[in-house]
Structures are given as C-alpha cells and as structure tokens.
Design a protein around this motif. Structure first.
Motif, PDB file in Angstrom:
ATOM      1  N   ASP A 100      -9.873   1.292 -10.309  1.00 40.47           N
ATOM      2  CA  ASP A 100     -10.455   0.308 -11.239  1.00 40.47           C
ATOM      3  C   ASP A 100      -9.406  -0.254 -12.185  1.00 40.47           C
ATOM      4  OD1 ASP A 100     -12.960   1.029 -10.272  1.00 40.47           O
ATOM      5  OD2 ASP A 100     -13.839   0.719 -12.276  1.00 40.47           O
ATOM      6  N   GLU A 101      -8.649   0.674 -12.764  1.00 38.66           N
ATOM      7  CA  GLU A 101      -7.643   0.269 -13.747  1.00 38.66           C
ATOM      8  C   GLU A 101      -6.548  -0.563 -13.090  1.00 38.66           C
ATOM      9  OE1 GLU A 101      -6.660   3.964 -15.625  1.00 38.66           O
ATOM     10  OE2 GLU A 101      -5.780   2.804 -17.278  1.00 38.66           O
TER      11      GLU A 101
ATOM     12  N   ALA B 221      -7.728  -8.524 -10.585  1.00 37.48           N
ATOM     13  CA  ALA B 221      -8.419  -8.665  -9.297  1.00 37.48           C
ATOM     14  C   ALA B 221      -9.693  -7.812  -9.325  1.00 37.48           C
ATOM     15  CB  ALA B 221      -7.509  -8.203  -8.161  1.00 37.48           C
ATOM     16  N   THR B 222     -10.542  -7.996  -8.340  1.00 39.19           N
ATOM     17  CA  THR B 222     -11.722  -7.131  -8.282  1.00 39.19           C
ATOM     18  C   THR B 222     -11.334  -5.806  -7.633  1.00 39.19           C
ATOM     19  OG1 THR B 222     -12.381  -7.853  -6.082  1.00 39.19           O
ATOM     20  CG2 THR B 222     -13.236  -9.132  -7.944  1.00 39.19           C
TER      21      THR B 222
ATOM     22  N   ALA C 211       1.598  -2.766  -9.877  1.00 35.71           N
ATOM     23  CA  ALA C 211       0.596  -2.436 -10.904  1.00 35.71           C
ATOM     24  C   ALA C 211       0.207  -0.964 -10.800  1.00 35.71           C
ATOM     25  CB  ALA C 211      -0.637  -3.315 -10.734  1.00 35.71           C
ATOM     26  N   ALA C 212       0.066  -0.453  -9.581  1.00 27.25           N
ATOM     27  CA  ALA C 212      -0.353   0.936  -9.395  1.00 27.25           C
ATOM     28  C   ALA C 212       0.714   1.891  -9.949  1.00 27.25           C
ATOM     29  CB  ALA C 212      -0.601   1.216  -7.908  1.00 27.25           C
TER      30      ALA C 212
ATOM     31  N   ARG D  77      -8.397   3.186   0.826  1.00 28.49           N
ATOM     32  CA  ARG D  77      -9.707   3.826   0.772  1.00 28.49           C
ATOM     33  C   ARG D  77      -9.830   4.757  -0.426  1.00 28.49           C
ATOM     34  NH1 ARG D  77      -9.649   6.155   6.598  1.00 28.49           N
ATOM     35  NH2 ARG D  77      -7.464   6.050   5.938  1.00 28.49           N
ATOM     36  N   SER D  78      -8.679   5.210  -0.962  1.00 29.71           N
ATOM     37  CA  SER D  78      -8.747   6.174  -2.057  1.00 29.71           C
ATOM     38  C   SER D  78      -7.502   6.051  -2.926  1.00 29.71           C
ATOM     39  CB  SER D  78      -8.806   7.598  -1.512  1.00 29.71           C
ATOM     40  OG  SER D  78      -7.550   7.923  -0.927  1.00 29.71           O
ATOM     41  N   LYS D  79      -7.575   6.648  -4.103  1.00 23.75           N
ATOM     42  CA  LYS D  79      -6.448   6.682  -5.026  1.00 23.75           C
ATOM     43  C   LYS D  79      -5.269   7.423  -4.397  1.00 23.75           C
ATOM     44  CE  LYS D  79      -6.930   9.321  -8.674  1.00 23.75           C
ATOM     45  NZ  LYS D  79      -7.136   9.903 -10.032  1.00 23.75           N
TER      46      LYS D  79
END
Lengths: 239, 239
Positions: free
Chosen positions: A55-56, A63-64, A39-40, A73-75
């Motif tokens: 978020d996206e 999922a949450t 998905a990422a 921890r980060s993008k």
C-alpha cells in the motif's frame, strides 16, 4: 513481458505498426517496474521490511495498490525483486571493472570507488540489501516465501568474491602485502565501504552532492587499510 | 529498585537482617534485568524491532510474559532500555581509555580494539543499536514512544565524538596525517570497526572463539586506513 496479441496470424515478426507498439509497451513496462523498485527500496529502507507495505509503495508512486499487486503477489516477492535486481545491476558493473587488463590494485581501487559511490547514490537500495543479508526479513516471512530470499545469499557471496580475488591479485603483484587472510580482509574491506549505511538520515542529507568526493575518501581509507603503500596510493588516487 | 518495606520505623539504616535481604533482592533484581536485556537484544537482532515481541523475549528467558511486563510497559520501552544500557556501558569503558595519559594514537588503538571486540562479543546488542540509529525502529512506533528513542541519538553522537577527538589528537601529535576532515574520518573509522554487523550468521558462527584476533585485525585496518605509518603501526600493534 506483455506482447501484442497474435490474433490468429502466423508466428514470426509482427507487422511494423504492431512491432513498435510492442516495443513501446515493453519500454513503458520496464520504466514502471523501475519506478516500483525505486519506491519500494525507499519504503523498505525507511520502515524496515516487517513494517513496510505494498500500500505504502503504491502511495509513494501515486499509483493504485492493484497496479503493484498486478506484478507482485506479495511484499516478499517485491522485496526479493528489489534485492535481486539491485545486486545483479551492481555485480555486472563490478565484473566489467574486474575483467579489465589493468593491474589488480587499479581495478580494486575502481571497484571500491564504484561500490562506495553506489552506496551513497542508492543508500535505500543498499540498506535493503543489508536487511536481506542480516536475515531479519526472512524471519518475518512464512517459510515458503523465505525460501525466495535464500538465492540472494549466493548472489551477495559472488559479489564479495570479486573483491577477494582483486585483493589476492594485488597481493600477487606486490601492490598489497602478501601472506594475509584475503577472505577476512575482503569482508572488512567491503563493510568499510558500506560505512554510509550506518550514518543517520541527517548526516547523509548534509553530504548531498558530495557523493563523488566521499566515495573517493572511503575507497582511499579501504585501500590504505588493506595495506597499500603511500607510493601506490599516490599513483592510484592521482588519476 | 524494590526496597524492604519501612513498616513504620524511623528512616535511616535498616537493621542488619533487613539490610542483607534488601541487598540480595537488589542483586537478584539487577541479574534478572540483565538477563532480560540480553535476551531482548538477541530477539531484536534476529527478528528486527517491528516483528519482535515481549512474549518471545519471555519465552527465550523461560519466564512468564507478566514478569517482563512488570518492568517494561511496552516493547518500545524495552528496546530503549537495551540500547541505553548498552551504549552507557560501552561509553564508560571507552571514556576510561580516552582519559589515560598515553599518546592519542595508543588510546585510539585501544579504543578501536575495544569497540571491535565488543561488536564481536555482543553482536546482537550492536545490531540493535544499529537499528536504533537507522530510524526504522522509531518508524514502527507511535509518536509518543518514538520520542523515548530520540535521546539515543545524542548518546551515540557522544560516543563517536570520543573517536573523533582521539583522531584529532593523534594528528596533532603527528601520529596521523594533519589537515584531514577528522569528523568524516571518525565516521568511516567507527563504521569500519562495525564490519561484523554486516556478516551473515554463518560467517560469524565460523569465527567463534577468534574474537580477540579479529578485533585486532579490524583495529589494524582502521588505524592504517586513518593514515598511521608502518612504523607507528608496528609500535602500536607489538604490545
């Protein structure tokens, strides 16, 4: 990797019931990681690193946000894992081909078909890898996080070096012309196989289901561009 | 384009002194626009559309932010002008080659060398064009502004169509094999010439000053990949 709690027992093999539980937990964990990475890559490819958000990615997964932040921890960390996982996976498949005992031109043809096919099958991942290579993702990150991406350059170089070695090997075995700048040729060769990354979403949608055929056309173009004779091409592409 | 004020005089040719003044103003204006477009392409290529800003473009120019905003109301407008100006410029040079009376393979070879040379000479512009084609810039814009980019797709298609026609022409004249999917071949052909866009800044820096040589290597690879015989290649690349 999560483990079943030890609960004061001596270390060693857990009892049978717990062992299975841990294996299932581990497998579920891997499957969820894989879903996040897929998905990422889609989100990064559609929006570019700077505009994408965790978020996206969570929304795409249904999922949450917390479930994704629990792991990344980060993008920047998520982007680095997408790229590293993708590069390691395709590099191991490439090396399995490179280590065979066939002629170099045969291995080069298979390696080219593998790469082109993977670009068509996982275009989002390869777009994300291209953004990592271009340096725009690192430019959008704070310095500390940008460092996390710097290791990707070495992985990418190792990947391309396999193609350069196969081209040099095929020249040594007289299946490609000798006396060429193999490093430059390798760079042109891999970029030609990456052609679909430049195609519009509409073009790619129109080619859905023809990935195998197009991968062969791309490989043929690149092997011919690199200098293979028509006789060699006929032999390699008749398999 | 700014004009000298008419100040109540009848319309028509302005007196000599004013005419020169207007011409100088116009030329300065064009030169400044060109400087903005060049700096903007660099910033877009280095940082990606989403992270780039008009502020940064102004800083690169050593101009005030107001001077750039005076011409472009938004980053989207500036991005669209960089892409449109760049595409129109290279398309007109490409069409000048395509309209000659030489054999199609000769024109195709020159067109390929033109494109590869331009990618090496103006890598930042071509990276920006690639970002426009990928759709990530449009994804980062509000809908109204994204519409401003939609015209670029048609310009890009017209550009690539010239290559497809030259490939088809060369096949008709038997300088390339017949019976191929020329549209697919055209897509692979142009993307192969775009290879330098995938190369790292360090690689490109190491090739500085060798643009002409590499453009010929890229064109040779693409023409050979498209199916030209060794005799045709020898003839086309001996000029």
């Amino acid at each position: 990797m999560p483990r079943a709690p030890a609960s004061g027992k001596p270390r060693g093999r857990p009892p049978r019931g717990e062992r299975n539980f841990a294996a299932i937990r581990g497998a579920e964990d891997m499957a969820f990681r894989r879903r996040i990475l897929t998905a990422a890559a889609e989100i990064f490819a559609e929006r570019g690193f700077a505009t994408a958000s965790i978020d996206e990615v969570a929304r795409r997964l249904g999922a949450t946000k917390g479930l994704v932040y629990h792991r990344y921890r980060s993008k920047g960390e998520l982007f680095a894992d997408v790229c590293e996982d993708g590069l390691r996976d395709i590099t191991s498949r490439l090396e399995a081909i490179a280590e065979r005992r066939d002629r170099a031109i045969t291995r080069l043809t298979e390696a080219a078909t593998l790469h082109a096919g993977d670009v068509l099958a996982r275009t989002a991942l390869h777009r994300t890898l291209a953004e990592a290579a271009s340096g725009t993702a690192a430019a959008a990150l704070p310095e500390m996080e940008a460092d996390a991406l710097s290791g990707l350059g070495a992985l990418r170089e190792r990947y391309e070096a396999v193609f350069v070695e196969l081209i040099a090997g095929a020249a040594d075995q007289r299946d490609l012309p000798a006396g060429r700048d193999t490093e430059m040729l390798g760079r042109i060769f891999v970029a030609a196989l990456d052609a679909p990354l430049a195609w519009s979403p509409a073009t790619l949608a129109g080619l859905a289901g023809k990935g195998g055929l197009i991968a062969r056309q791309l490989a043929y173009f690149a092997i011919r561009g690199a200098g293979a004779s028509d006789a060699t091409l006929a032999e390699e592409f008749s398999r």
